[in-house]
Write a protein that holds these residues in place. Structure first.
Motif, PDB file in Angstrom:
ATOM      1  N   GLU A   9      40.475  47.338  34.136  1.00 55.38           N
ATOM      2  CA  GLU A   9      41.480  46.664  33.318  1.00 55.38           C
ATOM      3  C   GLU A   9      40.874  45.983  32.083  1.00 55.38           C
ATOM      4  O   GLU A   9      41.573  45.742  31.106  1.00 55.38           O
ATOM      5  CB  GLU A   9      42.235  45.638  34.154  1.00 55.38           C
ATOM      6  N   ALA A 137      43.584  50.890  31.240  1.00 53.85           N
ATOM      7  CA  ALA A 137      44.096  49.540  31.447  1.00 53.85           C
ATOM      8  C   ALA A 137      45.604  49.490  31.230  1.00 53.85           C
ATOM      9  O   ALA A 137      46.172  50.327  30.521  1.00 53.85           O
ATOM     10  CB  ALA A 137      43.403  48.570  30.483  1.00 53.85           C
ATOM     11  N   SER A 442      49.316  45.962  36.183  1.00 54.37           N
ATOM     12  CA  SER A 442      48.276  46.834  36.706  1.00 54.37           C
ATOM     13  C   SER A 442      48.855  47.693  37.826  1.00 54.37           C
ATOM     14  O   SER A 442      49.896  47.362  38.422  1.00 54.37           O
ATOM     15  CB  SER A 442      47.105  46.010  37.242  1.00 54.37           C
TER      16      SER A 442
END
Length: 452
Positions: A9, A137, A442
Motif C-alpha cells: 500500500e 495500492a 485496501s
C-alpha cells in the motif's frame, strides 16, 4: 492489514506498475484479437469447406465454450497453485492451440482447436485482473485495473484491420491471421518470465518468507531509482483466513455475507455479457434486414471498434473519481439508452452515432466490471470468485444470440431491445443495491469490513 499488505500500500505508482500494466494489457489485447478475428474468418471457411449454417454456428460458439471452462479452471487453480503459474500456462495453451487451428483442414479439428484456444484466452482474461490488482495500492487500483481491461479495445481494432486487409488478400489469409495473433505471444511469455508471484497470495497460503522476498526485490527496484518509500502503516484489520481446498473455496463464496457479494457479481457479469453479445452479434444483421446497408461498411465497423478505446479508458478514470459501482451502473444505463437510439435510428448518420455511443458505454462497463470483480473477494478466494463470475457471464454470451434469434421473428425490434435493456437495468440496480464500496479501501479492508 498485515505488514505484507502495508508494504504494498505504500508503493507509489512507478515504472514497476507500468511494466505490470503493459504485460497484463498485452495479454488482454491478444485475448480480444483471438475472439474478434473469428468473425472475419468464418465467412471464408464457410466457402472453402462448404459448411452449413449449423456448422458455422457451432464454430462461432467454440471460443465462448472455451472461455467458459478456461475462466472456471483458471479461477479455481489461481487460488490453489498461484496466479502466476496459471497465467503463464494459459498464455502458452492459447499460443499452441491457435497455431494448430491455423494448420488444420477440417471443421471438427478447427472446432476442437478453437475450444482449446478459447480455454487459454478465457483463463488469461479471468486471472490477469485479480492477479495484478494485488500489487497496486488502493489509491491507484481502480484506474489501473480499468486501464488494464482497456487493452481489449486495441485487440478488437487490430482484429478488424487484420480481418479486412489480410484475410481477403491471400488464398490462406485466414491462416496467416491466426499465426499473426499467436506468434507474438511467445515474446510476451518471454517478457513475463520475470513476473513475481503475488505477495498477498503467498501470504494467504502461509508462505510469508516468500512474500517478503518478493517485496524485497520490488522495493530494491524503487531504491535503485532513488525513490524513498514512507514507512509502512499497519492497520488493524482482521485477517481474511488462509487458502483452503477446492471445495472449501467454493463453499466460502456462498458463506455468510460473502454470498451476497458473490451473487451480485454473477448477476453483474450475466447482465453485461448477455446484453453486449445481444447487441453486437445481432444488431448489424437486424439493421441490414431493415434496409440499412451502412452496417456492412468498413467505416462503420472501424468506428464501432475504435469507440471502445475512449469507452474503456474513460471508465478507468471514473473508477477512481466516482467509484466502481457508480461507474458500472452509469455506463450500463447509458448503454441501454444508446441501444434504444440505435433501434430507432432512421439515417446512416444516426446509426453511426448511436453505434459509437453503444460501443463506448458497453465496453466502458467492462472496465468497471473487471476492476470491481478483482476487489470484492478476499485474497484466499479472489481468483475463484472472479473466475466463476466470468464463467457465468460467458453463459450469457452463449445464450443471448439464441434468445435474440427467437425474439426478433416473434416480437421484432421492440422485443429484442426491451429484453436486453431490461437486463442492463437489472444489472445496474443489482450492483448499486447489493454491491459494496471499494474506492479508497485496501483489499484487506474490503474483505474484513464487508465480505468476511
Amino acid at each position: 492489514m498485515s505488514m505484507i499488505s502495508a508494504r504494498i500500500e505504500r508503493l507509489p505508482f512507478a515504472r514497476f506498475h507500468t511494466h505490470l500494466l503493459l504485460m497484463g494489457g498485452l495479454g488482454y489485447m491478444f485475448d480480444a484479437m483471438d475472439a474478434a478475428v473469428l468473425a472475419f474468418i468464418l465467412p471464408v471457411l464457410r466457402t472453402a469447406w462448404n459448411l452449413s449454417s449449423v456448422q458455422i454456428g457451432v464454430l462461432g460458439s467454440s471460443t465462448y465454450i472455451g472461455f467458459l471452462f478456461g475462466a472456471l479452471f483458471a479461477g479455481t487453480l489461481g487460488d490453489l497453485i498461484g496466479r502466476r503459474a496459471v497465467m503463464m500456462s494459459a498464455l502458452a495453451l492459447y499460443c499452441a492451440a491457435s497455431i494448430v487451428s491455423a494448420m488444420v483442414d477440417t471443421w471438427p479439428a478447427f472446432f476442437a482447436a478453437r475450444i482449446v484456444a478459447g480455454m487459454g484466452t478465457g483463463a488469461e482474461s479471468a486471472i490477469i485482473a485479480p492477479y495484478l490488482a494485488e500489487f497496486v495500492a488502493r489509491r491507484y487500483r481502480g484506474a489501473f485495473t480499468g486501464a488494464l481491461a482497456g487493452f481489449f479495445s486495441f485487440g478488437f481494432v487490430a482484429a478488424a484491420l487484420l480481418g479486412y486487409f489480410i484475410v481477403p488478400s491471400y488464398d490462406n489469409g485466414w491462416r496467416i491471421v491466426l499465426v499473426i495473433t499467436a506468434v507474438p505471444v511467445v515474446m510476451l511469455l518471454w517478457w513475463r518470465r520475470a513476473l513475481p508471484e503475488s505477495p498477498r497470495w503467498l501470504e494467504s497460503r502461509g508462505r510469508e518468507k516468500e512474500a517478503e522476498a518478493v517485496l524485497d526485490r520490488i522495493e530494491a527496484v524503487f531504491a535503485r531509482e532513488g525513490r524513498l518509500l514512507p514507512p509502512p502503516v499497519v492497520e488493524v484489520v482482521p485477517p481474511a483466513g488462509t487458502g483452503g481446498t477446492l471445495l472449501a473455496n467454493f463453499a466460502a463464496l456462498l458463506a455468510a455475507r460473502q454470498a451476497r457479494i458473490t451473487i451480485m457479481t454473477w448477476i453483474m457479469w450475466l447482465a453485461i455479457t448477455f446484453s453486449y453479445y445481444s447487441f453486437f452479434v445481432w444488431i448489424p444483421g437486424l439493421l441490414v434486414q431493415n434496409g440499412m446497408s451502412i452496417t456492412k461498411s468498413f467505416g462503420y465497423s472501424i468506428a464501432i471498434y475504435c469507440a471502445q478505446i475512449p469507452g474503456y479508458f474513460s471508465a478507468a478514470y471514473f473508477n477512481e473519481r466516482i467509484g466502481r459501482q457508480a461507474t458500472i451502473a452509469t455506463y450500463m444505463v447509458l448503454g441501454g439508452v444508446s441501444a434504444l437510439g440505435l433501434a430507432f435510428a432512421q439515417t446512416d448518420q444516426h446509426i453511426i452515432l448511436a453505434g459509437i455511443l453503444l460501443s463506448l458505454f458497453m465496453n466502458g462497463t467492462y472496465a468497471g466490471v473487471y476492476a470491481y470483480t478483482a476487489e470484492v473477494f478476499p485474497t484466499p478466494i479472489r481468483t475463484t470468485g472472479a473466475g466463476l463470475a466470468s464463467a457465468i457471464g460467458r453463459i450469457g454470451a452463449i445464450v443471448s444470440p439464441i434468445l435474440v434469434g427467437y425474439l426478433y421473428p416473434n416480437f421484432g425490434f421492440a422485443g429484442v431491445f426491451g429484453v436486453t435493456t431490461t437486463v442492463l437495468l437489472l444489472g445496474a440496480v443489482t450492483v448499486v443495491l447489493m454491491g459494496v464500496p471499494t474506492r479508497g479501501r485496501s483489499l484487506e479492508e474490503i474483505a474484513a469490513g464487508e465480505t468476511a
